[in-house]
Design an enzyme around this catalytic site. Structure first.
Site, mmCIF file in Angstrom:
data_model
loop_
_atom_site.group_PDB
_atom_site.id
_atom_site.type_symbol
_atom_site.label_atom_id
_atom_site.label_comp_id
_atom_site.label_asym_id
_atom_site.label_seq_id
_atom_site.Cartn_x
_atom_site.Cartn_y
_atom_site.Cartn_z
ATOM 1 N N GLY A 55 12.807 39.797 -107.284
ATOM 2 C CA GLY A 55 14.194 39.504 -106.927
ATOM 3 C C GLY A 55 14.424 38.008 -106.971
ATOM 4 O O GLY A 55 13.474 37.232 -106.949
ATOM 5 N N CYS A 82 5.887 40.195 -107.439
ATOM 6 C CA CYS A 82 6.592 38.909 -107.364
ATOM 7 C C CYS A 82 7.269 38.749 -105.997
ATOM 8 O O CYS A 82 6.587 38.598 -104.990
ATOM 9 C CB CYS A 82 7.567 38.801 -108.540
ATOM 10 N N TYR A 83 8.608 38.823 -105.932
ATOM 11 C CA TYR A 83 9.284 38.709 -104.628
ATOM 12 C C TYR A 83 8.697 39.732 -103.651
ATOM 13 O O TYR A 83 8.489 39.447 -102.473
ATOM 14 C CB TYR A 83 10.786 38.966 -104.795
ATOM 15 N N HIS A 170 4.137 40.056 -113.536
ATOM 16 C CA HIS A 170 4.973 41.247 -113.761
ATOM 17 C C HIS A 170 4.234 42.255 -114.647
ATOM 18 O O HIS A 170 4.247 42.109 -115.872
ATOM 19 C CB HIS A 170 6.296 40.845 -114.419
ATOM 20 N N GLU A 172 5.131 45.117 -115.468
ATOM 21 C CA GLU A 172 6.060 46.005 -116.179
ATOM 22 C C GLU A 172 6.522 45.460 -117.521
ATOM 23 O O GLU A 172 7.062 46.196 -118.342
ATOM 24 C CB GLU A 172 7.268 46.329 -115.286
ATOM 25 N N ASP A 228 25.671 58.868 -125.348
ATOM 26 C CA ASP A 228 25.540 58.791 -123.893
ATOM 27 C C ASP A 228 26.480 59.763 -123.168
ATOM 28 O O ASP A 228 26.053 60.516 -122.294
ATOM 29 C CB ASP A 228 25.798 57.360 -123.406
ATOM 30 N N LYS A 369 18.111 53.667 -123.725
ATOM 31 C CA LYS A 369 18.667 54.464 -124.824
ATOM 32 C C LYS A 369 17.685 55.514 -125.377
ATOM 33 O O LYS A 369 18.055 56.665 -125.581
ATOM 34 C CB LYS A 369 19.076 53.520 -125.948
#
Ligand code: XMP
Length: 511
Positions: A55, A82-83, A170, A172, A228, A369
């Site tokens: 964050g 992280c945060y 990170h 991810e 979508d 997507k």
């Protein structure tokens, strides 16, 4: 039965949805909750593990987002990223300081404890993505430093007994080479999760959530003709059947066959109550004499809202409004932190408030997507719809340069159909391809007759994110065939050009 998995608490980080996606890629169910969710609500999910996201704030700010520290005594494994890690350290009396040197980008992290636990099997020196100003200089009591970098004394920390973990990097993002390995360690070694999540499970779960949100109410959904909103409609139909009404406004600028396909699918495969209106006359009159691209877009947006509103009023009140917002739209509209912003691209901005809907249903808000496409196939939508290329809300209107007339739109529609047929038959690699009716007219000769007709441009690009794009190198024999067919089959044009401009400096669309 409720599916158990990982609860991700969102502290407003850029990558929160990416964390959820990576967990799903490991075959484990995940859901995102705001960081201020009540601990009872979190525990109601019976989580196998909790991840605290990154964050933008500093944990030392007076109004920094925080969590109930009781979570650390719940026995559920917690991973702070992280945060999230800094918050664990702060709440459990570790020490945080501003880093002497801000770390940003690819960084070599020394994995000091890689035989077991969170970092098991990772290389001793592993390249990770860092992005931080603050850092943990002293971990809380009971924690061990398990990784460090040249600048950051605590790149990862662990309290094995309480199953609390933190990483400054990170895992991810793909720039962290072994990020997925670390996440797998957390999921399977520490949380003892099983890889039993699938798109089917996602669909079932989302259908349950929709039923919970909608109760016995009714829902109105605007079908745009794109992937979508079609996938959202299919989900809603499965959840609430004929309490769903879809509205499809044909503004007159759809591609060849598109409107028919939408009506066909949503009256046969998913027999929803579908109100399809051909509003093209109205759009053409509103656009009469307009040549400026932004003007065109604005008028189309405004008319779209008007038509939609009129139809909604005719249909009678519906309780909820649904739309196919996907995660990238959420980022683009800057609404990650919450309040529902109607997708401006789909031109229905501001409707829910005016029409008195009680809530907004956005079942795809968490998905990227390619995940939406996978879900569409799971739900039984045809590949021809699911793998459709992106198509702008204003449609062919922004592919006709200059004033719009039905004649010009016919030329661009027919040439676009030929281009698509040929590229698809050839199997040429391009992410998006279409024709543009340039404003230019030129002289030609056809069967001994002089012609004076429009020049058509072919646009074909390769891109991953549509933010930048390369020209798709279409082979000459293919280009030749496309040109011959367009000139031979489409009345009103006598020249075909090939747009060889990258983005930037050009944009993908011409207007
Ligand atoms: P540009 O022309 O900005 O296009 O390089 C990037 C991508 O966005 C699509 N695009 C739109 N999509 N509503 C949409 O839903 C719009 O108004 C719109 N304008 C451009 C474009 O087709 C390309 O894929």
């Amino acid at each position: 039965m409720q599916q158990r998995g990982i609860v991700i608490l969102d502290f407003g980080g850029q990558y929160t949805q990416l964390i959820a996606r990576r967990v799903r890629e490991c075959g484990v169910y995940s859901c995102i909750r705001p960081c201020n969710a009540a601990i009872e609500d979190i525990m109601e999910e019976a989580p196998l593990g909790i991840i605290l996201s990154g964050g933008p704030a500093s944990v030392l700010d007076a109004d920094a987002p925080t969590i109930d520290p009781a979570i650390f005594d719940s026995g559920v494994p917690v991973l702070g990223i992280c945060y999230g890690m800094q918050l664990i350290a702060h709440l459990l009396s570790g020490r945080i300081e501003r880093a002497a040197q801000r770390e940003y980008g690819r960084t070599v992290v020394f994995m000091d404890q890689n035989e077991q636990g969170l970092l098991k099997g990772m290389k001793q020196k592993s390249t990770c993505w860092m992005s931080h100003t603050w850092q943990v200089v002293e971990p809380p009591k009971g924690f061990k430093v398990i990784a460090h970098t040249g600048n950051c004394p605590t790149a990862a920390m662990a309290n094995e007994e309480k199953k609390l973990y933190g990483v400054q990097f990170h895992p991810e993002v793909t720039h962290t080479e072994e990020g997925q390995l670390m996440l797998k360690n957390f999921l399977f070694e520490i949380c003892k999760a099983t890889a039993d999540w699938s798109m089917d499970a996602y669909a079932d779960n989302t259908i349950r959530q929709i039923r919970r949100q909608v109760g016995d109410g009714t829902v109105l959904l605007g079908l745009s003709g794109g992937v979508d909103s079609a996938v959202a409609a299919a989900l809603l139909y499965k959840a609430i059947g004929n309490r769903l009404t879809c509205v499809y406004v044909d503004h007159g600028f759809m591609r060849a066959g598109e409107s028919d396909q939408v009506v066909e699918i949503f009256t046969r495969t998913f027999p929803v109550e579908l109100k399809a209106v051909d509003a093209s006359d109205r759009f053409y009159s509103a656009l009469k004499g307009v040549t400026e691209p932004e003007q065109k877009r604005k008028i189309i947006g405004r008319e779209f809202v008007e038509v939609f509103k009129e139809i909604s009023l005719q249909l009678g009140k519906r309780d909820h409004f649904a739309q196919g917002t996907i995660y990238p739209d959420v980022i683009e509209s800057g609404s990650v932190k919450g309040s529902a912003v109607i997708k401006s691209h789909h031109n229905v901005g501001g409707l829910p408030a005016e029409l008195g809907f009680t809530s907004l249903v956005e079942p795809l808000r968490m998905l990227f997507k390619d995940e939406v496409r996978a879900l569409g196939l799971t739900l039984g939508l045809p590949e021809s719809l699911v793998y459709r290329q992106p198509f702008p809300g204003p449609g062919l209107a922004i592919r006709v340069i200059g004033e719009l007339t039905p004649e010009k739109v016919r030329i661009v529609r027919e040439s676009d159909r030929i281009l698509r047929e040929e590229i698809e038959m050839y199997g040429a690699p391009a992410s998006q391809y279409f024709t543009v009716l340039t404003g230019a007219k030129s002289v030609g000769v056809m069967g001994d007759e002089r012609t004076y007709a429009y020049a058509i441009a072919i646009r074909a690009v390769t891109t991953d994110d549509f933010m930048t794009a390369d020209v798709a190198p279409l082979p000459y024999d293919l280009l030749g065939r496309i040109s011959t067919r367009i000139i031979g089959e489409v009345n009103g044009c006598n020249r075909v050009l090939y747009d060889i401009t990258t983005k930037p400096p050009a944009s993908i669309e011409w207007e």
